[in-house]
Design a protein around this motif. Structure first.
Motif, PDB file in Angstrom:
ATOM      1  N   SER A 163      -6.863  -0.979  -2.939  1.00  0.00           N
ATOM      2  CA  SER A 163      -5.546  -1.095  -2.569  1.00  0.00           C
ATOM      3  C   SER A 163      -5.041  -2.075  -1.537  1.00  0.00           C
ATOM      4  O   SER A 163      -4.035  -2.843  -1.958  1.00  0.00           O
ATOM      5  N   LEU A 210      -3.013  -5.452  -2.242  1.00  0.00           N
ATOM      6  CA  LEU A 210      -1.737  -5.927  -1.444  1.00  0.00           C
ATOM      7  C   LEU A 210      -1.836  -7.300  -0.714  1.00  0.00           C
ATOM      8  O   LEU A 210      -0.852  -7.862  -0.860  1.00  0.00           O
ATOM      9  N   HIS A 257       0.651  -9.875  -2.270  1.00  0.00           N
ATOM     10  CA  HIS A 257       1.937  -9.650  -1.433  1.00  0.00           C
ATOM     11  C   HIS A 257       2.144 -10.396   0.038  1.00  0.00           C
ATOM     12  O   HIS A 257       2.933 -10.245   0.557  1.00  0.00           O
ATOM     13  N   ARG A 271       2.255   1.055   3.575  1.00  0.00           N
ATOM     14  CA  ARG A 271       2.360   0.475   2.303  1.00  0.00           C
ATOM     15  C   ARG A 271       1.046   0.403   1.628  1.00  0.00           C
ATOM     16  O   ARG A 271       1.066   0.876   0.216  1.00  0.00           O
ATOM     17  N   ILE A 272       0.021   0.629   2.333  1.00  0.00           N
ATOM     18  CA  ILE A 272      -1.442   0.875   1.793  1.00  0.00           C
ATOM     19  C   ILE A 272      -1.448   2.346   1.359  1.00  0.00           C
ATOM     20  O   ILE A 272      -1.873   2.319   0.093  1.00  0.00           O
ATOM     21  N   THR A 323       0.943   4.282   0.037  1.00  0.00           N
ATOM     22  CA  THR A 323       1.710   4.161  -1.078  1.00  0.00           C
ATOM     23  C   THR A 323       1.147   3.435  -2.332  1.00  0.00           C
ATOM     24  O   THR A 323       1.140   4.005  -3.533  1.00  0.00           O
ATOM     25  N   GLU A 324       0.291   2.338  -1.864  1.00  0.00           N
ATOM     26  CA  GLU A 324      -0.081   1.746  -3.102  1.00  0.00           C
ATOM     27  C   GLU A 324      -1.488   2.448  -3.644  1.00  0.00           C
ATOM     28  O   GLU A 324      -1.879   2.526  -4.836  1.00  0.00           O
ATOM     29  N   SER A 325      -2.040   3.320  -2.611  1.00  0.00           N
ATOM     30  CA  SER A 325      -3.130   3.975  -3.156  1.00  0.00           C
ATOM     31  C   SER A 325      -2.669   5.467  -3.643  1.00  0.00           C
ATOM     32  O   SER A 325      -3.592   6.365  -3.991  1.00  0.00           O
TER      33      SER A 325
END
Length: 225
Positions: free
Chosen positions: A31, A35, A39, A48-49, A51-53
């Motif tokens: 993840s 990102l 991004h 953010r990591i 959330t992505e995970s």
């Protein structure tokens, strides 16, 4: 050599009490890589990591105590994937050292044309300009990546002393890395990469084969015997 893309990550299996969290550990690193590629470095925050995970920051902290630890593991997984691919080429049975160097050059330049490599490494270069931790990790990463080049240079031109092999490996590595901004993924010269590969393979083989000890230090005259 059969053409192939270097795996995105090579993640070492965790041991002991951490083994049960292997899947989550790998998912977080993948993840984080996604990102960074899609991004940019600004997106590489723990929140953010997480959330992505598909988890919260508390869950993420179970696997990584800090952003620095996560980045260290991410870079280690990336360079380990290259080391494995490089090692396969460098120790190819029955191939001359010159052929193996050519194959290594081809692999690196073809990998540069992938989205992951074109986006990932320039983002890290930018981070390294302002973050001493990333700077140190990047130097470590490239030191490890040049080991294979150094080994092949020694086979092709064993007369070169170790310090000169290191400089030559650095020059070859930097010359190829420089193509990222010109012939990488979606870059202006991407379609010309096959021709650039031919130029690189021929020029590097010629350089490695003919360079004399002391020549790059100016110990020999340009037209010396």
């Amino acid at each position: 050599m059969t053409n192939f893309i270097v795996p995105d990550l090579k993640i070492t299996p965790r041991t002991g009490g951490y083994a049960r969290g292997q899947d989550g550990f790998e998912h977080i690193l993948r993840s984080a890589l996604a990102l960074l590629v899609n991004h940019g470095s600004a997106a590489l925050t723990l929140r953010r990591i997480a959330t992505e995970s598909g988890m919260n920051v508390g869950n993420l902290n179970y696997y990584f105590r800090s952003k620095e630890e996560l980045i260290r593991e991410l870079l280690n997984a990336v360079i380990s994937s290259y080391e494995e691919s490089f090692d396969e080429i460098v120790h190819e049975a029955g191939a001359t050292a010159e052929a193996r160097l050519e194959n290594l050059v081809m692999l690196i330049l073809e990998d540069i044309t992938t989205k992951k490599t074109t986006r990932f490494f320039p983002e890290l270069w930018a981070m390294a300009n302002h973050d001493p931790f990333v700077y140190d990790r990047m130097n470590e990463l490239y030191d490890r990546a040049r080991v294979s080049l150094n080994e092949l240079i020694g086979e092709i031109n064993p007369a070169l002393p170790e310090d000169e092999r290191k400089i030559l490996a650095l020059f070859i590595s930097a010359s190829m890395e420089g193509m990222t901004m010109f012939a990488g993924y979606e870059k202006p010269w991407r379609a010309q990469m096959p021709m650039l590969e031919i130029i690189a393979r021929r020029s590097f083989i010629q350089l490695v084969s003919t360079l004399r000890p002391g020549e790059i230090k100016g110990d020999l005259s340009i037209g010396g015997s």
